[in-house]
Write an enzyme that holds these catalytic residues in place. Structure first.
Site, PDB file in Angstrom:
ATOM      1  N   SER A 265       0.832  -1.198   0.000  1.00 53.69           N
ATOM      2  CA  SER A 265       0.000   0.000   0.000  1.00 53.69           C
ATOM      3  C   SER A 265       0.865   1.245   0.000  1.00 53.69           C
ATOM      4  CB  SER A 265      -0.912  -0.003   1.237  1.00 53.69           C
ATOM      5  OG  SER A 265      -1.660  -1.203   1.300  1.00 53.69           O
TER       6      SER A 265
ATOM      7  N   HIS B 178       0.683  15.503  -3.607  1.00 52.41           N
ATOM      8  CA  HIS B 178       1.351  16.432  -4.513  1.00 52.41           C
ATOM      9  C   HIS B 178       0.607  17.767  -4.438  1.00 52.41           C
ATOM     10  CE1 HIS B 178       3.534  13.047  -6.265  1.00 52.41           C
ATOM     11  NE2 HIS B 178       2.370  12.417  -6.360  1.00 52.41           N
TER      12      HIS B 178
ATOM     13  N   CYS C 178      -4.600  -2.272   0.644  1.00 52.31           N
ATOM     14  CA  CYS C 178      -5.131  -3.621   0.552  1.00 52.31           C
ATOM     15  C   CYS C 178      -5.516  -4.053   1.960  1.00 52.31           C
ATOM     16  CB  CYS C 178      -4.099  -4.591  -0.006  1.00 52.31           C
ATOM     17  SG  CYS C 178      -3.603  -4.250  -1.699  1.00 52.31           S
TER      18      CYS C 178
END
Length: 271
Positions: free
Chosen positions: A118, A123, A146
């Site tokens: 994971s 950003h 997950c």
């Protein structure tokens, strides 16, 4: 077939479902001069630098019970920052039963889950209009996990981590896992709307739209702040420093910018 909080299905092996939360938020500001634009960018770079963003993502990891394996972070010149966390499974075997419920997540503690393969990323994108005095700051955060519970449990904390005029939130469940009889499960929890993971006090201050594709396990919610006070969108001074005509013109520019972002299309100038 999907389990509820009262019904748990025994799986064959690891839960291979991938659940991805994409949280996009926008801040809008009026910056009349080059000096104001420069000061706004400097402010954003200071407020949302890689160090602070890393701390936000670390808290997200704690909320969803992940162990941070690696951190990559970078401040960019002249503006913007990026942070990526690689995370692994949590230390517990059992997932709390409340993690199945559609409800806002904690601020910032109280949910534990198993994770593997994971990642969490952020950003930032500060920018400005070349001629009309509008500056915007966008931050994109993706939480991909997950395991059994959804990264939506981190959404409440993310909303409270930023001053936000507009939010676009996407959630998708991909892949499949199997029960002990080999039957495929394409989703392992009930979800009606992303809005169920947003507290009422937040929903009350935003105009909201849902666009969901239930059969594909794709959920999308857009939010735009209802209240508008021009002074909150002027960088370094209040609206009292402007003439009534200037206030009206700037208000129209700002609201047009927000509507374009919210509806995802350019709006022609009115005559």
């Amino acid at each position: 077939m999907k389990p509820t909080s009262e019904q748990r299905i025994t799986l064959h092996g690891f839960n291979n479902l991938t659940k991805t939360l994409s949280f996009n938020r926008y801040d809008i500001c009026y910056t009349k001069t080059k000096e104001e634009r420069k000061a706004y960018i400097e402010y954003i770079n200071e407020q949302y630098n890689a160090v602070r963003l890393t701390n936000i993502l670390k808290t997200v990891s704690e909320i969803i019970g992940a162990h941070v394996l690696n951190i990559a972070k970078q401040d960019y010149i002249p503006q913007g920052a990026s942070v990526t966390l690689l995370v692994s499974e949590g230390p517990v075997v059992e997932v709390p039963s409340e993690s199945w419920d559609e409800s806002p997540g904690p601020l910032p503690e109280g949910v534990v889950m198993q994770l593997d393969k994971s990642h969490i990323t952020v950003h930032t994108y500060p920018e400005y209009h070349p001629s009309e005095g509008i500056s915007t700051f966008r931050a994109d955060i993706d939480v991909s996990t997950c395991g059994e519970i959804s990264p939506l449990k981190a959404l409440n904390y993310l909303i409270h981590s930023f001053d936000t005029d507009i939010m676009a939130i996407d959630y998708r469940v991909r892949g499949f896992t199997r029960d002990i009889n080999g039957n495929k499960l394409f989703i392992d929890h009930d979800i009606n709307s992303i809005q169920n993971y947003i507290p009422e006090e937040v929903k009350n201050v935003y105009q909201m739209i849902d666009v969901n594709v239930y059969q594909e396990h794709i959920f999308h919610t857009k939010c735009k702040l209802k209240a508008f006070d021009l002074s909150n969108y002027l960088f370094g001074y209040s609206k009292e420093a402007l003439t009534p005509q200037e206030q009206q013109e700037i208000t129209e520019r700002l609201q047009k910018e927000m509507d374009e972002i919210y509806y995802g299309k350019n709006i022609p100038h009115s005559d």
